[in-house]
Design a protein around this motif. Structure first.
Motif, short mmCIF file in Angstrom:
data_model
loop_
_atom_site.label_atom_id
_atom_site.label_comp_id
_atom_site.label_asym_id
_atom_site.label_seq_id
_atom_site.Cartn_x
_atom_site.Cartn_y
_atom_site.Cartn_z
N VAL A 34 -15.40 35.03 -52.22
CA VAL A 34 -16.34 35.39 -53.26
C VAL A 34 -15.44 36.23 -54.41
N CYS A 54 -22.63 38.67 -58.98
CA CYS A 54 -23.01 37.21 -58.68
C CYS A 54 -24.63 37.06 -58.56
N ALA A 55 -24.95 36.03 -59.29
CA ALA A 55 -26.26 35.53 -59.02
C ALA A 55 -26.67 34.93 -57.61
N ALA A 104 -28.73 32.69 -56.53
CA ALA A 104 -28.68 31.40 -56.79
C ALA A 104 -27.57 30.62 -56.56
N ASP A 105 -26.44 31.20 -57.28
CA ASP A 105 -25.21 30.63 -57.43
C ASP A 105 -24.30 30.91 -56.03
N LEU A 106 -24.56 31.88 -55.39
CA LEU A 106 -24.14 32.27 -54.05
C LEU A 106 -24.77 31.11 -52.98
N GLU A 107 -25.93 31.12 -53.17
CA GLU A 107 -26.52 30.13 -52.26
C GLU A 107 -26.11 28.61 -52.32
N ALA A 108 -25.84 28.21 -53.79
CA ALA A 108 -25.41 27.09 -53.78
C ALA A 108 -23.90 26.78 -53.06
N ALA A 109 -23.19 27.94 -53.39
CA ALA A 109 -21.64 27.71 -53.00
C ALA A 109 -21.75 27.78 -51.18
N ASP A 154 -23.94 26.43 -49.68
CA ASP A 154 -24.56 25.02 -49.16
C ASP A 154 -23.05 24.10 -49.18
N GLU A 155 -22.45 24.26 -50.28
CA GLU A 155 -21.24 23.42 -50.33
C GLU A 155 -20.20 23.66 -49.28
N GLU A 188 -31.37 39.70 -54.34
CA GLU A 188 -30.86 39.29 -55.83
C GLU A 188 -30.24 40.42 -56.23
#
Length: 296
Positions: free
Chosen positions: A193, A198-199, A201-206, A208-209, A254
């Motif tokens: 990171v 950071c948001a 939601a963006d961390l959660e998407a990353a 998941d990826e 958040e």
């Protein structure tokens, strides 16, 4: 940065059968897409579409309430099947040898379809928590990707709870047992990171990826090199975070993400992840209050 936890134990034959179950949600589609990009074609994908039978009972639910949910549940199943055939069936067919529209998670229909396929490995593409009779249909085990570091952060809302507990963000592949996120750990990977806010939601998407990529790595090693994943059991059981609590705690999580907590934890945990023997950095995470969990 990745670490293989369980190591390799032996090779498997070229005819190893790998199938996936998915509710066709975001995580399942992401995983299937990443497998396709690596040129890995699964033997079958079973899409959990439900059916016209009564829906599975929820924890603590009365029989009367379950029957009351039946008409709406059946209608949703019909809509899911229609959307699959109209919009996504060709997409699925390009990524596996066979697409099977099956029933609810843990249903008798799903068990019957899996026993007919007789998979060596079952890969989870979202959908909930498996019961023992479904786990038993996979001859060599069930693989799942978790968007956090196990065993320290289990359950729901795991990215936010990682920040709150002082655990770096990352991903884990584990073999599934009868518990929730309690099965032997196969591999872990830290999520780098960049410094700064950071948001969440963006961390959660990353995350998941990262989880999808790590599971694809494990499956690719199995398919291309015949390396059977071996897991290391959890040495300690950490609390399970509940979905309802995750919703309540989200504003605090958040705020931690906006304060740059994720980058700080990555820097702190990186030295611990240089080999397979991961350990908690000095100053163990807050264990929180244990309690019963729910599927998420």
């Amino acid at each position: 940065m990745a670490a293989r936890v369980g190591g390799r134990v032996r090779t498997v034959g070229a005819m190893t059968r790998i199938v996936m179950t998915t509710s066709a949600g975001h995580r399942g589609l992401l995983l299937l897409d990443r497998l396709h990009r690596r040129g890995i074609v699964l033997d079958a994908v079973l899409v959990l579409a439900g059916g016209l039978e009564p829906p599975p009972a929820r924890p603590g639910e009365s029989g009367l309430h379950r029957l009351a949910r039946w008409p709406a549940s059946a209608a949703r199943s019909v809509r899911r099947r229609f959307r699959l055939y109209r919009r996504r069936r060709r997409w699925f067919e390009a990524r596996c040898r066979r697409v099977i529209v099956t029933g609810y998670l843990n249903s008798r229909r799903l068990e019957r379809d899996l026993r007919r396929l007789a998979p060596d490995y079952l890969v989870l593409g979202g959908g909930g928590v498996l019961r023992p009779h479904i786990i038993a249909t996979a001859g060599s085990g069930v693989l799942n990707a978790h968007p956090a570091l196990l065993p320290w952060v289990r359950g729901c809302g795991v990215v936010g709870y990682s920040l709150a507990a002082g655990v770096a963000l990352g991903a884990t592949v584990h073999l599934v047992d009868a518990g929730i996120d309690t099965g032997p750990v196969v591999a872990r990977r830290l999520l780098p990171v960049p410094p700064g806010p950071c948001a969440l939601a963006d961390l959660e998407a990353a995350a998941d990826e990262a989880a999808a990529e790590l599971l694809v790595d494990v499956v690719e090693a199995l398919v291309r090199r015949g390396e059977r994943p071996a897991g290391t059991p959890h040495a300690e059981r950490f609390p399970l975070h509940r979905l309802a609590a995750a919703d309540v705690d989200r504003p605090a999580h958040e705020a931690l993400a906006a304060a740059g907590r994720a980058a700080e934890l990555f820097d702190r945990w990186s030295p611990s992840a240089i080999d397979a023997a991961w350990a908690l950095p000095a100053g163990r995470p807050d264990r929180g209050s244990p309690g019963p969990g729910v599927e998420c």
